[in-house]
Each structure stands twice: as C-alpha cells, then as structure tokens.
Design an enzyme around this catalytic site. Sequence first.
Site, short mmCIF file in Angstrom:
data_model
loop_
_atom_site.label_atom_id
_atom_site.label_comp_id
_atom_site.label_asym_id
_atom_site.label_seq_id
_atom_site.Cartn_x
_atom_site.Cartn_y
_atom_site.Cartn_z
N HIS A 158 29.92 -28.21 22.96
CA HIS A 158 29.60 -28.12 24.39
C HIS A 158 28.71 -26.92 24.69
CE1 HIS A 158 33.02 -30.94 24.90
NE2 HIS A 158 33.58 -30.18 23.97
N SER A 279 0.56 -17.74 26.87
CA SER A 279 0.31 -18.21 28.22
C SER A 279 -1.06 -17.73 28.68
CB SER A 279 1.40 -17.67 29.14
OG SER A 279 0.94 -17.59 30.47
#
Length: 493
Positions: A158, A279
């Site tokens: 999980h 970027s």
Amino acid sequence: MRTDVVRLGRLSGERTGEMMHFLSSMRVDRCIADADILVDIAHVMMLDKQKINDHEITKQILAALLELHDEGIPEEVFDDQLEDVHAGIEALIIEALGADVGGRMHMGRSRNDEVATCIRIKLREDLLKQMAALLKVREVLIALSDQHRETAMPGFTHMQHAQPTTLAHHLLAYEQAFSRDFDRLRDAYVRVNQCPLGAAAFASTGYPINRDLTARLLGFDSLVTNTMDAVATRDFALETLADLTILMANVSRLCEELVIWSSSFVKFVTLDDAFCSTSSIMPQKKNPDTAEIMRAKTGSVFGAYTGALITVKGLPMSYNRDLQELTPNLWRGMRDVKESLRLLIEMLSSATFDTARMKEEAGKGYSTATELADTLVRNFGLPFRTAHNIVGRAVQKESLSLETLEEAAKDLNVGISLVGKGLTQQQINEALDVNYSIALRKAPGGPAPFATKIASEERKKQLDADSALIDERLARLSKAKEDMIADARRLVA
Ligand code: ARG
C-alpha cells in the site's frame, strides 16, 4: 507507373492517387519485402519439384528472384500506387521475364496465404531478437542483485513502509516477472512459426502442391493445416501483442519505481544524466523522462493490441481486406517494445543506487514490528493474534519498548506480564533490528542474503537455458534460409 498486373483483367475504373494511397499497404510492406522474396523462392522451387512448372521456367524465375535476394529490391517496387509488395514484386518479375515466364510464378497461391506467411517469417525472427533483449534485461537485474544482496531497504505494501527487505530481493522480483514474459513469448513463437502457405485464397488449390515442402524450405516447424483458418487467422499476432502488453506492464511498474526512487524525497537511485532531461524554466531540474516515456509506451503497445483485436472482432471467414490494417499494429507494438528494452538495459546498468538512503529507510515506520510479534510468539508461547495486538497497541503509543509493550498487554487484558515472563529490552532490540529480521527470512524466494544467493544461482541457470533456446531457434532459421538459397542456386546453375 508499373501496371497493376492483378487488376488488369477484371477491373477498369479510374483510381485517383489518393485512393490508391489509402488502399495500399506498401509503406508497411517494407517490413515483409525480404520475407516475400523467400516465400516466392520456396513456392517456385515447390512448383518445380511437383512438376507444376517447367524446369526452364523455374530457372528463369528463380534467377530473377535470387538477384533480388542478392542485390536488394529496387525502390520502384515500393510504389504505393500498387496494392502491396506482392503485386509490386510480381509486376517486376513479369516485366523482367515477360508474361509467359513471369506470369507463372503465382500459380497455385494467393496473396492471402502469401501475406500471412510473410508476416510470420518476419515476426518469428523479430520475436527471437525481442526475447534475446529481454534476456539482457534479466541478466542486468541478476547482476545488480548480486551486488546488493546485503543492501537493506524498506519493502512496501500500500506504498507504506511494511517490512525490511533487500535490494537484491526487489530486483529479483522483476527478473522473475520478466522470466514469465519470456516464457509467454517462447510459447507464442511455437504458434507463430507455423506455415499457412498453400492455403491459396482459402480453399487451397487443385494443383498437386506440396505444403510440407514449402514449410520445410522456409524453416517452419509445422503447418496451419486448415486452409481457411490459415488465411483468416491473425491470432498469432494478437497473442504476441497481448504478451508484449503484459511485458510492458511489467516494464512500466519498474519504470514507475525508478521515477519514485529518483524523486527528491525518496532518493534511492540516481539515474544517469543521459536518461534524464532538465526544465526549460527551472534550471535545477533533473527529470527521469526516459522512464516516464517507457511507462507510457505500455499504453501505446496496449493500443496496438486493442487496435489489432478490434480489427478481427466480427470478421467473417476467411480473408477480408481489413486484415491489412491489423499488421501495422503488430510492427508498431514490436518496435515500441524493442526500443524500450534496449534503453531499459542501459538505464538499469548505469543507475547508481544510494544504499545508505535505503538502509536509513529500511527500519522506519515500525517495519520490523512483525518480527517483534513473532518473537513474543516464539519466546512466550503467545498466540500470534495476541502478540500482533500487543505490538499494534504499543505502536499506537508511538514506541516499541519494554514499557509500552507491557502497558499494551495490560490494556488488552492478555492476562500475563511480559516482563514477568522474562521479556528483556535486549530481546526487543534484537527483534527490531533490520538485518536480523532480513536474515531470518531465508525461506526459498525470501530476502535473506542466503536465499537471494540461491535464487540468483537458479535464475542464472534458467537464463542460460533460455539463452540456449534462442540460439538454437535462430540457428535453425538461418540454416533453413541458407539451405534453401543454396538449393535455389543449384537449380539455376
Ligand atoms: N496487402 C494485403 C494484406 O496485407 C495482402 C493480401 C491481399 N489480398 C487480397 N485479396 N486483396 O493483407
């Protein structure tokens, strides 16, 4: 422009260039052009052997085909004003040898069995290469696991810290998944390498052909026996694409982990700069683009699979031209997987794992609490559920100590004093130790260095066997091809 030798008799009607471009499979047929020459050679040799064609005719056609095989297919054959490469090559042969000779190449067959045979010839070899690349991925994973047998890291369920494991264990999990992907492709290959030739349009032919002979010449292992099925089925392509989709789902999960692991808050791995981008605005960025694109390719491959599947759904027997639209999906899926696997090999082998960070996280989130509960069971004979509840309640108190455990036992009215029974802080510390917990998990397939060492040895043996199978299959294919070409040359001489 070359005459469409197929249309000539039956049809007139002006067709615009745009129409022909729409209807033609020529662009995609480049993939199967070499296979088509082999199919032509095998077919012509069979016609000769069966005395369906005269030996002198055979010699001339074979000589022309061998020239194409040796010199390459001239660019003009790929004219998309023709329906497909089969028509293009036949037109070239007729042009070169005249209608009386060249016009006898296509006796007793159809483009329907021809194209199905070509696709299988191209696919089987590409499949073996695909499987060889998958072997490399597995090899890298096993080699990395050997380096990281002792590298503790958190295991998750999980997405929560669950129990400590080792990086070796984690990597071997992927290797095992890729090994099943390999097995699926290995099994699919058996159904790919079956020969549809001789089915003709769908009802075979009245000529005394020998299907076994052409199948053998072309290196097929068996026939697609029913001739209607032979031209109609593309389930070998669907099966391949389904297997590739599952494979890509596994690739995608690994990529997802590389993305998460390389994030600034996890920092388990540093990917080589070559596999990252920056970027255009944020000068500090290093983005794991290659892994992201690879993760997305799963969608493209699944798209290819569904595209192919939906093309055949609802198609009546036998050949329908729709099938032409299925083939590009197959090549697209194969290409995406091929490119992904190649990059994955490099991306994995050039990655640097931050073992200190992994160790730091390995024991967080009470990840060794299971072992503590097991210790209570082992040392004091408690039922597992009681021990589980005691440790769970102590975690609620935000620490696992002699004190909180004792309080928890009291809260839960267990009816015994753990301290009274002899529980010591030392026992607790030992149970909570990450390496102790890992070392105990030495059942087959577990994370303990002892178990991953055995696993690695077994996996390497499997890898060797798989690799031998690929070599053997590739060798069989190239031997068949060499033998056939040599036979053809002898016939011509
Ligand atoms: N280009 C066709 C294909 O890819 C070849 C078979 C054509 N057969 C036909 N009957 N028009 O399926």
